[in-house]
Design a protein around this motif. Structure first.
Motif, PDB file in Angstrom:
ATOM      1  N   MET A   1       0.809  -1.138   0.000  1.00 21.07           N
ATOM      2  CA  MET A   1       0.000   0.000   0.000  1.00 21.07           C
ATOM      3  C   MET A   1       0.859   1.210   0.000  1.00 21.07           C
ATOM      4  SD  MET A   1      -1.421  -0.194   3.881  1.00 21.07           S
ATOM      5  CE  MET A   1      -1.367  -1.941   3.827  1.00 21.07           C
ATOM      6  N   ALA A   2       0.404   2.302  -0.531  1.00 19.38           N
ATOM      7  CA  ALA A   2       1.245   3.474  -0.583  1.00 19.38           C
ATOM      8  C   ALA A   2       1.303   4.144   0.770  1.00 19.38           C
ATOM      9  CB  ALA A   2       0.728   4.458  -1.611  1.00 19.38           C
ATOM     10  N   PRO A   3       2.450   4.786   1.168  1.00 19.25           N
ATOM     11  CA  PRO A   3       2.581   5.443   2.454  1.00 19.25           C
ATOM     12  C   PRO A   3       1.638   6.611   2.647  1.00 19.25           C
ATOM     13  CG  PRO A   3       4.711   5.009   1.498  1.00 19.25           C
ATOM     14  CD  PRO A   3       3.693   4.696   0.449  1.00 19.25           C
ATOM     15  N   ILE A  52      -2.745   1.560  -9.292  1.00 16.33           N
ATOM     16  CA  ILE A  52      -2.813   2.932  -8.783  1.00 16.33           C
ATOM     17  C   ILE A  52      -2.181   2.928  -7.400  1.00 16.33           C
ATOM     18  CG2 ILE A  52      -4.345   4.827  -8.162  1.00 16.33           C
ATOM     19  CD1 ILE A  52      -6.395   3.632 -10.133  1.00 16.33           C
ATOM     20  N   GLY A  53      -1.014   3.547  -7.302  1.00 21.10           N
ATOM     21  CA  GLY A  53      -0.227   3.514  -6.074  1.00 21.10           C
ATOM     22  C   GLY A  53       0.938   2.553  -6.223  1.00 21.10           C
ATOM     23  N   PHE A  54       2.105   2.965  -5.726  1.00 20.72           N
ATOM     24  CA  PHE A  54       3.279   2.097  -5.785  1.00 20.72           C
ATOM     25  C   PHE A  54       3.964   2.087  -4.423  1.00 20.72           C
ATOM     26  CE2 PHE A  54       7.694   1.000  -7.378  1.00 20.72           C
ATOM     27  CZ  PHE A  54       7.370  -0.295  -7.734  1.00 20.72           C
ATOM     28  N   PHE A  80       2.677   1.151 -13.094  1.00 17.78           N
ATOM     29  CA  PHE A  80       2.343   1.606 -11.750  1.00 17.78           C
ATOM     30  C   PHE A  80       2.367   3.130 -11.736  1.00 17.78           C
ATOM     31  CE2 PHE A  80       4.281  -2.539 -11.437  1.00 17.78           C
ATOM     32  CZ  PHE A  80       3.489  -3.210 -10.518  1.00 17.78           C
ATOM     33  N   LEU A  81       1.280   3.750 -11.278  1.00 19.44           N
ATOM     34  CA  LEU A  81       1.199   5.196 -11.156  1.00 19.44           C
ATOM     35  C   LEU A  81       1.250   5.570  -9.683  1.00 19.44           C
ATOM     36  CD1 LEU A  81      -1.637   6.071 -13.717  1.00 19.44           C
ATOM     37  CD2 LEU A  81       0.841   6.050 -14.089  1.00 19.44           C
ATOM     38  N   GLU A  82       2.183   6.438  -9.311  1.00 14.98           N
ATOM     39  CA  GLU A  82       2.381   6.810  -7.907  1.00 14.98           C
ATOM     40  C   GLU A  82       2.388   8.325  -7.756  1.00 14.98           C
ATOM     41  OE1 GLU A  82       2.882   7.506  -4.201  1.00 14.98           O
ATOM     42  OE2 GLU A  82       2.559   5.423  -4.823  1.00 14.98           O
ATOM     43  N   LYS A  83       1.669   8.810  -6.761  1.00 17.89           N
ATOM     44  CA  LYS A  83       1.560  10.249  -6.528  1.00 17.89           C
ATOM     45  C   LYS A  83       2.871  10.861  -6.053  1.00 17.89           C
ATOM     46  CE  LYS A  83      -1.113  13.603  -3.807  1.00 17.89           C
ATOM     47  NZ  LYS A  83      -2.178  13.753  -2.790  1.00 17.89           N
ATOM     48  N   LYS A 204      -6.871  -3.428 -18.968  1.00 20.57           N
ATOM     49  CA  LYS A 204      -7.897  -4.451 -18.756  1.00 20.57           C
ATOM     50  C   LYS A 204      -8.169  -4.669 -17.270  1.00 20.57           C
ATOM     51  CE  LYS A 204      -6.385  -7.034 -22.854  1.00 20.57           C
ATOM     52  NZ  LYS A 204      -5.742  -8.309 -23.331  1.00 20.57           N
ATOM     53  N   HIS A 205      -7.103  -4.599 -16.497  1.00 19.00           N
ATOM     54  CA  HIS A 205      -7.218  -4.845 -15.067  1.00 19.00           C
ATOM     55  C   HIS A 205      -6.607  -3.674 -14.313  1.00 19.00           C
ATOM     56  CE1 HIS A 205      -6.715  -8.787 -17.167  1.00 19.00           C
ATOM     57  NE2 HIS A 205      -7.841  -9.046 -16.504  1.00 19.00           N
ATOM     58  N   VAL A 206      -7.280  -3.240 -13.250  1.00 18.42           N
ATOM     59  CA  VAL A 206      -6.810  -2.122 -12.438  1.00 18.42           C
ATOM     60  C   VAL A 206      -6.775  -2.548 -10.972  1.00 18.42           C
ATOM     61  CG1 VAL A 206      -7.374   0.190 -11.575  1.00 18.42           C
ATOM     62  CG2 VAL A 206      -7.616  -0.326 -14.019  1.00 18.42           C
ATOM     63  N   VAL A 207      -5.674  -2.236 -10.312  1.00 17.48           N
ATOM     64  CA  VAL A 207      -5.547  -2.453  -8.870  1.00 17.48           C
ATOM     65  C   VAL A 207      -5.456  -1.099  -8.192  1.00 17.48           C
ATOM     66  CG1 VAL A 207      -4.083  -3.342  -7.011  1.00 17.48           C
ATOM     67  CG2 VAL A 207      -4.431  -4.711  -9.081  1.00 17.48           C
ATOM     68  N   VAL A 208      -6.284  -0.876  -7.179  1.00 17.20           N
ATOM     69  CA  VAL A 208      -6.249   0.364  -6.415  1.00 17.20           C
ATOM     70  C   VAL A 208      -5.596   0.067  -5.067  1.00 17.20           C
ATOM     71  CG1 VAL A 208      -7.572   2.271  -5.441  1.00 17.20           C
ATOM     72  CG2 VAL A 208      -8.369   1.136  -7.535  1.00 17.20           C
TER      73      VAL A 208
END
Length: 506
Positions: A1-3, A52-54, A80-83, A204-208
């Motif tokens: 999970m992202a911090p 979404i989140g790394f 992976f997309l990370e803020k 096709k697949h997304v993980v939040v």
């Protein structure tokens, strides 16, 4: 999970609904990320998986993909997309001397495959510190070293061009549909934190997996000099700089009774020797965490099946009992350290009002206000319970401090805003709530979403999957479960797909 959780303001959600997408779409595949390789995927392709989140949760998925998919078949396209601007793990609580609370063997690979090159042991070996670490005779490395291990793992996927930092995801909507009108892919929109421009990618697949949103009690929101524990390290550095020439002792208040609150209380006491520090807790005393062997089985990955299959009412009762092992508790070694320091104050004075540091027990903050000099005035009430067991306030007192730190937990609901466009795809009896299956996939209406597409949630399923859902303990196993759930028969057998730990870094 992202911090740190992604917070999506209203204006960003409004932008998501517009059709104006910036030229960053073309730039995204060519840009270099913190000196690493450019992204390996093209904006025009439909990705197999977008996370979404790394943070550690997504990193565990990346490692499981690396370890379990056959090397002979084409690799799935993953992004992976990370803020955050770079990989970081609980950066706000990287305090001097802070230790991990779980064994290093519960890293991102060992419980699933001890032969993976992403184990903590292989990290130590590659850094030339294995023998020295063995000499420490501990299962609990420093928090700083564990973050370095996570960064070491993340570096492998950064160099492969699979990570885009500085990308604040605004939302997800249907990308494509089949002849029956069922969704077959998703369109993810993100905003560059550096330029403010929008980027879209299809998958096709997304993980939040965006972690939790820090919670500051409403009565203290918006006040100057009030910060959440997740921002402590950065905030305290600024405070040190601002007061370096001041001769007046600082006054601090820490609100909370868990590990983070106790660590901040201890750190402030040591960092500012002349300061006054107050720890405000609702209970009669700080309580130790229970990490005994039988209790620790609560966090075992094989417990998730039984928890998920329980009757919801029984599961809620069991979770309420389990919460005492992880929430509002402090490691015994730190408790003993604090008690000894408090005791030593008694040598100088028997009057607690003259001590530099105090724990104010049975107290709750009733209100907070800002004074003219930017200090914070807290109105405290004594916590009592009436005959019916209902909490109420007794005597009141006022405490004025220069800075307040709240170690008051997190909300894990960011996925609700990110996926708000998809509520129309949920079953009619869902009440717009994102229910999940045992494999963490969102339960959609089968007539609206094709089985070839899906969304998975990480770190926000404590109510269905148990107390370990937000913790590091099960990430290695869970990462493998998600890979199997998403890619199924593309996964090879463990003997064929995993690689022996290497002496070289990933």
């Amino acid at each position: 999970m992202a911090p740190s959780a992604i917070s999506t303001p209203t204006d960003e959600l409004s932008s998501f609904h517009s059709n104006g997408v910036s030229s960053l779409n073309g730039q995204l595949s060519n840009m270099h990320l913190n000196g690493h390789a450019p992204l390996s995927t093209s904006p025009s392709e439909t990705l197999d998986l977008l996370c979404i989140g790394f943070g550690p949760a997504s990193l565990a998925i990346a490692i499981a993909l690396h370890d379990t998919l056959p090397k002979t078949s084409p690799s799935p396209s993953v992004l992976f997309l990370e803020k955050q601007p770079q990989f970081a793990w609980h950066a706000g609580m990287q305090l001097p001397g802070a230790k991990m609370q779980i064994s290093f063997l519960k890293d991102l690979a060992t419980p699933r495959d001890p032969r993976s090159k992403f184990t903590f042991i292989n990290y130590l070996f590659s850094q030339g510190r294995l023998n020295q670490f063995i000499n420490l005779s501990t299962f609990l490395p420093s928090r700083a070293e564990y973050e370095d291990y996570l960064c070491w793992c993340a570096g492998h996927f950064e160099r492969e061009g699979k990570v885009a930092y500085g990308m604040d995801v605004c939302g997800v909507k249907v990308g494509t549909t089949n002849a029956e009108g069922r969704a077959t892919s998703w369109e993810v929109t993100a905003r560059s934190t550096s330029s403010g421009e929008l980027v879209t990618r299809r998958a096709k697949h997304v993980v939040v997996a965006v972690g939790g949103r820090p919670v500051i009690p409403q009565i203290m929101q918006g006040l100057k000099h009030v910060a959440h524990s997740s921002q402590f390290a950065n905030t305290i550095t600024r405070i040190e700089e601002a007061v370096k020439d001041s001769i007046r002792p600082l006054r601090f208040a820490v609100v909370g009774s868990g590990q983070s609150a106790a660590e901040i209380f201890n750190d402030l006491w040591e960092r500012f020797p002349d300061s006054n520090v107050r720890l405000i807790i609702k209970g009669a005393s700080l309580r130790p965490s229970d990490d005994s062997p039988f209790v620790n089985e609560i966090f075992d990955p094989d417990r998730v099946d039984g928890i998920y299959s329980q009757d919801p009412t029984l599961r809620a009762s069991a979770l309420a009992l389990d919460r005492g092992t992880n929430y509002g508790v402090v490691r015994l070694t730190l408790l003993e350290h604090l008690y000894e320091k408090l005791y030593m104050q008694r040598l100088r004075s028997s009057n607690p009002s003259q001590w530099r540091a105090n724990i104010l027990t049975n107290r709750q903050v009733l209100s907070a206000s800002q004074s003219k000099d930017s200090s914070v005035k807290l109105r405290l009430g004594e916590v009592q319970q009436n005959a019916a067991g209902v909490q109420e306030s007794g005597e009141e007192e006022e405490l004025e401090v220069d800075y307040v730190f709240t170690a008051t937990g997190y909300k894990r609901n960011a996925h609700e805003e990110i996926l708000s466009e998809l509520t129309k795809l949920l079953p009619s009896d869902s009440n717009s709530k994102f229910g999940v299956k045992r494999d963490y996939s969102v339960v959609f209406d089968g007539t609206k979403v094709d089985e070839s597409a899906g969304v998975w949630l990480q770190g926000c399923n404590e109510g269905t999957h148990g107390l370990s859902d937000t913790l590091l303990s099960i990430l290695a196993i869970r990462g493998g479960e998600l890979v199997n759930s998403i890619f199924g028969n593309r996964s090879g057998s463990e003997s064929e797909a995993t690689s022996i730990g290497s002496s070289s870094p990933p």
